[in-house]
Design an enzyme around this catalytic site. Structure first.
Site, short mmCIF file in Angstrom:
data_model
loop_
_atom_site.label_atom_id
_atom_site.label_comp_id
_atom_site.label_asym_id
_atom_site.label_seq_id
_atom_site.Cartn_x
_atom_site.Cartn_y
_atom_site.Cartn_z
N LYS A 162 0.87 -1.19 0.00
CA LYS A 162 0.00 0.00 0.00
C LYS A 162 0.89 1.23 0.00
O LYS A 162 1.81 1.33 0.81
CB LYS A 162 -0.89 -0.06 1.24
CG LYS A 162 -1.44 1.26 1.75
CD LYS A 162 -2.54 1.02 2.77
CE LYS A 162 -2.63 2.13 3.81
NZ LYS A 162 -3.69 1.88 4.81
N GLU A 214 -7.92 3.50 -1.27
CA GLU A 214 -8.43 3.71 0.08
C GLU A 214 -8.73 5.19 0.31
O GLU A 214 -7.89 6.05 0.05
CB GLU A 214 -7.38 3.19 1.07
CG GLU A 214 -7.82 3.22 2.52
CD GLU A 214 -6.77 2.57 3.44
OE1 GLU A 214 -6.02 1.69 2.98
OE2 GLU A 214 -6.72 2.96 4.62
N ASP A 239 -11.97 4.03 4.81
CA ASP A 239 -11.26 4.01 6.09
C ASP A 239 -11.94 5.06 6.98
O ASP A 239 -12.93 4.75 7.67
CB ASP A 239 -9.76 4.29 5.84
CG ASP A 239 -8.93 4.49 7.10
OD1 ASP A 239 -9.48 4.54 8.20
OD2 ASP A 239 -7.69 4.60 6.99
N LYS A 263 -10.55 -0.07 11.37
CA LYS A 263 -9.59 0.18 12.43
C LYS A 263 -10.35 0.05 13.74
O LYS A 263 -11.35 0.76 13.95
CB LYS A 263 -8.99 1.58 12.33
CG LYS A 263 -7.96 1.70 11.21
CD LYS A 263 -7.29 3.05 11.18
CE LYS A 263 -6.39 3.12 9.96
NZ LYS A 263 -5.92 4.49 9.68
N GLY A 291 -4.35 0.04 10.55
CA GLY A 291 -3.50 0.35 11.70
C GLY A 291 -3.27 1.84 11.84
O GLY A 291 -3.54 2.62 10.91
O1 OSB Z 1 -4.93 5.71 6.79
O2 OSB Z 1 -4.34 3.76 7.24
C1 OSB Z 1 -4.17 4.97 7.35
C2 OSB Z 1 -0.91 5.68 9.16
C3 OSB Z 1 -1.21 6.88 9.77
C4 OSB Z 1 -2.44 7.44 9.56
C5 OSB Z 1 -3.39 6.80 8.77
C6 OSB Z 1 -3.09 5.59 8.17
C7 OSB Z 1 -1.82 5.04 8.36
C8 OSB Z 1 -1.38 3.82 7.73
C9 OSB Z 1 -0.42 2.97 8.50
O3 OSB Z 1 -1.66 3.50 6.60
C10 OSB Z 1 -0.94 1.63 8.77
C11 OSB Z 1 -0.04 0.90 9.71
O4 OSB Z 1 -0.19 1.05 10.93
O5 OSB Z 1 0.82 0.18 9.21
MG MG Z 2 -6.16 4.69 5.49
#
Ligand code: OSB
Ligand code: MG
Length: 375
Positions: A162, A214, A239, A263, A291
């Site tokens: 991603k 996303e 998300d 999440k 995450g």
């Molecule tokens: O949108 O998924 C997200 C990290 C910081 C803020 C938002 C996002 C993210 C990530 C990291 O994509 C996902 C991870 O913890 O590996």
């Molecule tokens: Mg995201």
């Protein structure tokens, strides 16, 4: 369960490399860890995953820390709670602030599953012994640099890649990765960086065969996500837009996307994530676990929830070493090919690494049954 004491810790865990999204560059995960103690001496852990500033959603560390210590936890400590699902009734006067509520829900699930002497995954109804993981890569300086970073992660064994995108750092970046790795499972995450005016730009991504895009548009914009999904072939994954079971129903009814990144923190806890994946499954929507660059505490809870049957795509649950040299749990989360094994011990299945936790802690606050609700 009767919780007799809660301890909140503000913890800054240094990142190995800075992580850049469409809204900020991060050098440390500035997080908050909640410890609950039951009257029988069982400890449970949860994480308040919000960042220090309200960029991803409206929550931020200092706000949540005060809300938890002054209002939420005094309503939880000292009360008899039979099941983690029952806590929401005790705090129903508090609007939103799902990440703060999630910290409490996760810590209760940890205690509950320890008392049942079951792994958290099993207590939640999970059915897998390992969960598939992918890697989320921050915005890089150039398409060429992104290609090299992707190559490194593919060599590490990741199968799903991603890439964070934003206007001006989108098509060229993803196209360069696609040209170099024609069959890799590739996706972009925009963190709401586009607007309805940008549809033509997003349509250009279709030939890249992304497994999904996303959260292209703003969190509240289920309507334009539905309009966009009708015009592009790339599946939209929501998300930020899905914060509850009600949002899930609206997304389904409007056709705002085909996939949900659940999440745990964003939706208010494991109890709600479980309901969302069930509802999604019944309606042909695929889910996976997202995450927040979480510490090992939330990461352990993410591993557990991703064992539920609605989680059918690779999850943003990379091993600890992708983010940190030192995590606050022991052992650190390890990758086994493109999977993470689900622990078999009771509860979250990891112990706190107190050396690291104490070293990374900036501030501690305890709440007992005598703590007055001051607001
Ligand atoms: O949108 O998924 C997200 C990290 C910081 C803020 C938002 C996002 C993210 C990530 C990291 O994509 C996902 C991870 O913890 O590996
Ligand atoms: Mg995201």
């Amino acid at each position: 369960m009767k919780i007799v004491e809660a301890t909140l810790r503000k913890v800054d865990i240094p990142l190995r490399d800075p992580f850049e999204t469409s809204f900020l560059r991060m050098y440390a995960k500035k997080t908050t860890i909640l410890e609950l103690k039951d009257e029988d001496g069982t400890f449970g852990y949860g994480e308040f995953s919000a960042f220090n500033l309200p960029f991803y959603n409206e929550e931020f560390r200092d706000g949540g820390f005060d809300l938890l210590s002054e209002l939420i936890l005094p309503k939880i400590v000292g009360r008899e709670i039979k099941h983690p699902d029952d806590m929401y009734d005790l705090i129903k006067s508090i609007r939103r602030n799902n990440m703060a509520k999630s910290a409490v829900n996760c810590a209760l699930w940890d205690i509950y599953s320890k008392q049942q002497n079951e792994p958290l995954a099993k207590a939640l109804g999970g059915t897998k012994s390992k969960v598939e993981v992918g890697v989320s890569i921050g915005v890089q300086k150039s398409p060429e640099q992104l290609v090299e970073v992707v190559r490194g992660y593919l060599n590490d064994g990741y199968k799903r890649i991603k890439c964070k995108i934003k206007p001006g750092k989108d098509y060229d970046y993803l196209a360069a990765v696609r040209a170099e790795f024609p069959t890799v499972q590739l996706m972009g995450d925009a963190n709401s960086a586009y607007r309805p005016d940008d549809f033509e730009l997003l349509k250009r991504l279709d030939p890249l065969n992304l497994i999904m895009i996303e959260q292209p548009l703003e969190p509240g914009d289920l309507l334009y996500h539905a309009k966009l999904q009708k015009q592009i072939k790339t599946p939209i994954c929501l998300d930020e837009s899905v914060t509850s079971l009600e949002d899930t129903d609206k997304m389904i009814e409007l056709g705002s996307g085909k996939i949900i990144n659940i999440k745990v923190s964003r939706v208010g806890g494991l109890s709600i994530a479980k309901k969302i994946q069930q509802r999604a499954m019944e309606n042909g929507i695929k889910c996976w676990c997202g995450g927040m660059i979480d510490s090992g505490v939330a990461r352990a809870e993410n591993i557990a929830i991703a064992t539920l049957p609605g989680y059918v795509l690779a999850n943003d649950i990379a091993p600890s070493i992708r983010y940190y040299d030192r995590d606050i749990i022991t052992p650190m989360v390890q990758m086994n090919r493109a999977f993470v094994d689900v622990p078999e011990e009771a509860g979250i299945g990891f112990d706190i690494d107190w050396t690291n936790m104490n070293e990374f802690t900036l501030e501690t606050k305890k709440i007992t049954a005598d703590t007055e609700v001051t607001v």
